[in-house]
Write a protein that holds these residues in place. Structure first.
Motif, PDB file in Angstrom:
ATOM      1  N   ASP A  84       0.829  -1.209   0.000  1.00 32.66           N
ATOM      2  CA  ASP A  84       0.000   0.000   0.000  1.00 32.66           C
ATOM      3  C   ASP A  84       0.862   1.258   0.000  1.00 32.66           C
ATOM      4  O   ASP A  84       1.890   1.318   0.687  1.00 32.66           O
ATOM      5  CB  ASP A  84      -0.911   0.015   1.233  1.00 32.66           C
ATOM      6  CG  ASP A  84      -1.859  -1.177   1.266  1.00 32.66           C
ATOM      7  OD1 ASP A  84      -2.545  -1.405   0.264  1.00 32.66           O
ATOM      8  OD2 ASP A  84      -1.886  -1.878   2.308  1.00 32.66           O
ATOM      9  N   ARG A  85       0.426   2.245  -0.728  1.00 30.41           N
ATOM     10  CA  ARG A  85       1.076   3.549  -0.731  1.00 30.41           C
ATOM     11  C   ARG A  85       0.582   4.354   0.471  1.00 30.41           C
ATOM     12  O   ARG A  85      -0.622   4.536   0.668  1.00 30.41           O
ATOM     13  CB  ARG A  85       0.737   4.270  -2.036  1.00 30.41           C
ATOM     14  CG  ARG A  85       1.300   5.671  -2.178  1.00 30.41           C
ATOM     15  CD  ARG A  85       0.564   6.347  -3.323  1.00 30.41           C
ATOM     16  NE  ARG A  85       1.086   7.657  -3.601  1.00 30.41           N
ATOM     17  CZ  ARG A  85       1.928   7.936  -4.586  1.00 30.41           C
ATOM     18  NH1 ARG A  85       2.344   6.984  -5.397  1.00 30.41           N
ATOM     19  NH2 ARG A  85       2.353   9.173  -4.786  1.00 30.41           N
ATOM     20  N   VAL A  86       1.519   4.851   1.284  1.00 27.41           N
ATOM     21  CA  VAL A  86       1.159   5.630   2.467  1.00 27.41           C
ATOM     22  C   VAL A  86       1.165   7.123   2.157  1.00 27.41           C
ATOM     23  O   VAL A  86       0.222   7.852   2.477  1.00 27.41           O
ATOM     24  CB  VAL A  86       2.121   5.323   3.635  1.00 27.41           C
ATOM     25  CG1 VAL A  86       1.792   6.189   4.849  1.00 27.41           C
ATOM     26  CG2 VAL A  86       2.059   3.840   4.002  1.00 27.41           C
ATOM     27  N   GLY A  87       2.230   7.599   1.540  1.00 22.42           N
ATOM     28  CA  GLY A  87       2.342   9.015   1.224  1.00 22.42           C
ATOM     29  C   GLY A  87       3.612   9.298   0.449  1.00 22.42           C
ATOM     30  O   GLY A  87       4.434   8.406   0.220  1.00 22.42           O
ATOM     31  N   GLU A  88       3.777  10.550   0.075  1.00 23.94           N
ATOM     32  CA  GLU A  88       4.900  10.911  -0.792  1.00 23.94           C
ATOM     33  C   GLU A  88       5.387  12.322  -0.492  1.00 23.94           C
ATOM     34  O   GLU A  88       4.615  13.201  -0.106  1.00 23.94           O
ATOM     35  CB  GLU A  88       4.461  10.812  -2.257  1.00 23.94           C
ATOM     36  CG  GLU A  88       5.582  11.053  -3.254  1.00 23.94           C
ATOM     37  CD  GLU A  88       5.132  10.775  -4.684  1.00 23.94           C
ATOM     38  OE1 GLU A  88       5.986  10.433  -5.506  1.00 23.94           O
ATOM     39  OE2 GLU A  88       3.925  10.910  -4.963  1.00 23.94           O
ATOM     40  N   TYR A 115       2.371  13.667   1.804  1.00 22.88           N
ATOM     41  CA  TYR A 115       1.136  13.977   1.091  1.00 22.88           C
ATOM     42  C   TYR A 115       0.586  12.715   0.429  1.00 22.88           C
ATOM     43  O   TYR A 115       1.319  11.765   0.162  1.00 22.88           O
ATOM     44  CB  TYR A 115       1.386  15.058   0.040  1.00 22.88           C
ATOM     45  CG  TYR A 115       1.666  16.420   0.647  1.00 22.88           C
ATOM     46  CD1 TYR A 115       0.637  17.320   0.896  1.00 22.88           C
ATOM     47  CD2 TYR A 115       2.967  16.783   0.993  1.00 22.88           C
ATOM     48  CE1 TYR A 115       0.902  18.566   1.466  1.00 22.88           C
ATOM     49  CE2 TYR A 115       3.236  18.027   1.557  1.00 22.88           C
ATOM     50  CZ  TYR A 115       2.196  18.911   1.788  1.00 22.88           C
ATOM     51  OH  TYR A 115       2.457  20.132   2.349  1.00 22.88           O
ATOM     52  N   THR A 116      -0.705  12.756   0.164  1.00 24.88           N
ATOM     53  CA  THR A 116      -1.360  11.574  -0.389  1.00 24.88           C
ATOM     54  C   THR A 116      -0.916  11.279  -1.821  1.00 24.88           C
ATOM     55  O   THR A 116      -0.960  10.140  -2.267  1.00 24.88           O
ATOM     56  CB  THR A 116      -2.896  11.730  -0.364  1.00 24.88           C
ATOM     57  OG1 THR A 116      -3.249  12.952  -1.046  1.00 24.88           O
ATOM     58  CG2 THR A 116      -3.391  11.798   1.070  1.00 24.88           C
ATOM     59  N   ASP A 117      -0.501  12.313  -2.551  1.00 24.02           N
ATOM     60  CA  ASP A 117      -0.027  12.094  -3.915  1.00 24.02           C
ATOM     61  C   ASP A 117       0.957  13.191  -4.293  1.00 24.02           C
ATOM     62  O   ASP A 117       1.246  14.101  -3.508  1.00 24.02           O
ATOM     63  CB  ASP A 117      -1.184  12.029  -4.921  1.00 24.02           C
ATOM     64  CG  ASP A 117      -2.066  13.258  -4.871  1.00 24.02           C
ATOM     65  OD1 ASP A 117      -1.528  14.372  -4.702  1.00 24.02           O
ATOM     66  OD2 ASP A 117      -3.295  13.117  -4.980  1.00 24.02           O
ATOM     67  N   THR A 122      -2.952  17.247  -0.196  1.00 28.28           N
ATOM     68  CA  THR A 122      -3.612  16.662   0.972  1.00 28.28           C
ATOM     69  C   THR A 122      -2.589  15.951   1.846  1.00 28.28           C
ATOM     70  O   THR A 122      -1.896  15.035   1.387  1.00 28.28           O
ATOM     71  CB  THR A 122      -4.705  15.662   0.550  1.00 28.28           C
ATOM     72  OG1 THR A 122      -5.626  16.310  -0.340  1.00 28.28           O
ATOM     73  CG2 THR A 122      -5.455  15.145   1.768  1.00 28.28           C
ATOM     74  N   VAL A 123      -2.497  16.379   3.102  1.00 26.49           N
ATOM     75  CA  VAL A 123      -1.529  15.796   4.023  1.00 26.49           C
ATOM     76  C   VAL A 123      -2.077  14.488   4.590  1.00 26.49           C
ATOM     77  O   VAL A 123      -3.265  14.379   4.920  1.00 26.49           O
ATOM     78  CB  VAL A 123      -1.214  16.779   5.168  1.00 26.49           C
ATOM     79  CG1 VAL A 123      -0.231  16.164   6.164  1.00 26.49           C
ATOM     80  CG2 VAL A 123      -0.648  18.075   4.615  1.00 26.49           C
ATOM     81  N   VAL A 124      -1.199  13.499   4.708  1.00 21.73           N
ATOM     82  CA  VAL A 124      -1.575  12.215   5.308  1.00 21.73           C
ATOM     83  C   VAL A 124      -1.741  12.400   6.813  1.00 21.73           C
ATOM     84  O   VAL A 124      -0.885  13.005   7.476  1.00 21.73           O
ATOM     85  CB  VAL A 124      -0.503  11.142   5.021  1.00 21.73           C
ATOM     86  CG1 VAL A 124      -0.817   9.849   5.766  1.00 21.73           C
ATOM     87  CG2 VAL A 124      -0.380  10.892   3.522  1.00 21.73           C
ATOM     88  N   LYS A 125      -2.822  11.917   7.367  1.00 19.30           N
ATOM     89  CA  LYS A 125      -3.067  11.972   8.807  1.00 19.30           C
ATOM     90  C   LYS A 125      -2.660  10.652   9.457  1.00 19.30           C
ATOM     91  O   LYS A 125      -2.999   9.577   8.969  1.00 19.30           O
ATOM     92  CB  LYS A 125      -4.539  12.263   9.097  1.00 19.30           C
ATOM     93  CG  LYS A 125      -4.979  13.668   8.702  1.00 19.30           C
ATOM     94  CD  LYS A 125      -4.249  14.732   9.513  1.00 19.30           C
ATOM     95  CE  LYS A 125      -4.694  16.136   9.144  1.00 19.30           C
ATOM     96  NZ  LYS A 125      -3.978  17.169   9.930  1.00 19.30           N
ATOM     97  N   GLY A 126      -1.923  10.756  10.550  1.00 20.36           N
ATOM     98  CA  GLY A 126      -1.426   9.570  11.219  1.00 20.36           C
ATOM     99  C   GLY A 126      -2.458   8.894  12.093  1.00 20.36           C
ATOM    100  O   GLY A 126      -3.575   9.388  12.283  1.00 20.36           O
ATOM    101  N   ASN A 127      -2.056   7.771  12.643  1.00 22.44           N
ATOM    102  CA  ASN A 127      -2.928   7.015  13.543  1.00 22.44           C
ATOM    103  C   ASN A 127      -3.299   7.841  14.768  1.00 22.44           C
ATOM    104  O   ASN A 127      -4.358   7.635  15.374  1.00 22.44           O
ATOM    105  CB  ASN A 127      -2.221   5.723  13.956  1.00 22.44           C
ATOM    106  CG  ASN A 127      -3.068   4.830  14.833  1.00 22.44           C
ATOM    107  OD1 ASN A 127      -4.101   4.333  14.394  1.00 22.44           O
ATOM    108  ND2 ASN A 127      -2.646   4.638  16.072  1.00 22.44           N
ATOM    109  N   ASP A 128      -2.432   8.793  15.132  1.00 20.84           N
ATOM    110  CA  ASP A 128      -2.682   9.661  16.285  1.00 20.84           C
ATOM    111  C   ASP A 128      -3.317  10.994  15.878  1.00 20.84           C
ATOM    112  O   ASP A 128      -3.332  11.948  16.657  1.00 20.84           O
ATOM    113  CB  ASP A 128      -1.371   9.918  17.038  1.00 20.84           C
ATOM    114  CG  ASP A 128      -0.297  10.506  16.123  1.00 20.84           C
ATOM    115  OD1 ASP A 128      -0.583  10.760  14.926  1.00 20.84           O
ATOM    116  OD2 ASP A 128       0.839  10.693  16.596  1.00 20.84           O
TER     117      ASP A 128
END
Length: 198
Positions: A84-88, A115-117, A122-128
């Motif tokens: 799976d792609r997490v971010g870039e 970022y998602t792409d 769009t910034v990737v949001k973590g589990n926290d």
């Protein structure tokens, strides 16, 4: 010929990664792409805050060429199925140009949001629920001098047989040993002379 440089990039680590799979945390690794070359870090399993501390080298663009873009893509390894792609993170041509314009040996640590792409919107949001980040350290270095030594030596004339003799200040500096005083000859040579085989 101008001095060529190479790009050295240390992938330090990431923080606040999201939960990607139903079971366990993120099994993260990074793909670093630059100049048509792709390199990969090791996989750090079951962590939202992986540390890699791995360094990779890439050839610099030729003089006059655009510096191009560099991307660091964080992936989640899966035992079954597709990763799976997490971010870039993308360093655009302007940023890469700044890196190569710095003094050779310059090194700087960057912490960037994931970022998602590649559009970086769009910034990737973590589990926290915090913004996911990754740290890396780019630097520009001179190409290895040792890789140039064979070609440099090929330009030199072949050594003279007399260049292997002792220096002129030495009493043994004489291209014709049989003209040296016997007292200065090494003992093996004296033995040969004594045996009449010289």
């Amino acid at each position: 010929m101008s001095a060529r440089t190479c790009l050295e990039l240390t992938v330090v680590g990431a923080r606040h990664l999201p939960k990607v799979d139903l079971v366990g945390k993120c099994d993260g690794y990074c793909l670093i792409k630059y100049g048509g070359k792709v390199q990969r870090t090791k996989t750090v399993k079951n962590s939202y805050s992986p540390d890699w501390e791995e360094t990779f080298s890439f050839d610099a663009p030729a003089d006059g060429d655009a510096p191009g873009t560099l991307s660091v893509t964080l992936m989640d390894w899966d035992r079954l199925g597709k990763d799976d792609r997490v971010g870039e993170i993308v360093l655009d041509e302007k940023k890469m140009g700044q890196i190569f314009s710095e003094t050779v040996g310059w090194k700087h640590k960057e912490v960037c949001k994931l970022y998602t792409d590649e559009t970086q919107t769009t910034v990737v949001k973590g589990n926290d629920k915090q913004d996911a980040e990754a740290g890396f350290s780019p630097s520009s270095l001179l190409s290895s001098l040792f890789s140039l030594l064979p070609s440099l030596f090929s330009l030199l004339p072949p050594p003279s047989p007399f260049s292997l003799l002792p220096p002129p200040s030495s009493p043994l500096h004489c291209p014709f040993p049989h003209l040296l005083p016997l007292s200065l000859l090494p003992s093996p040579v004296l033995q040969i002379l004594h045996n009449g085989r010289f």
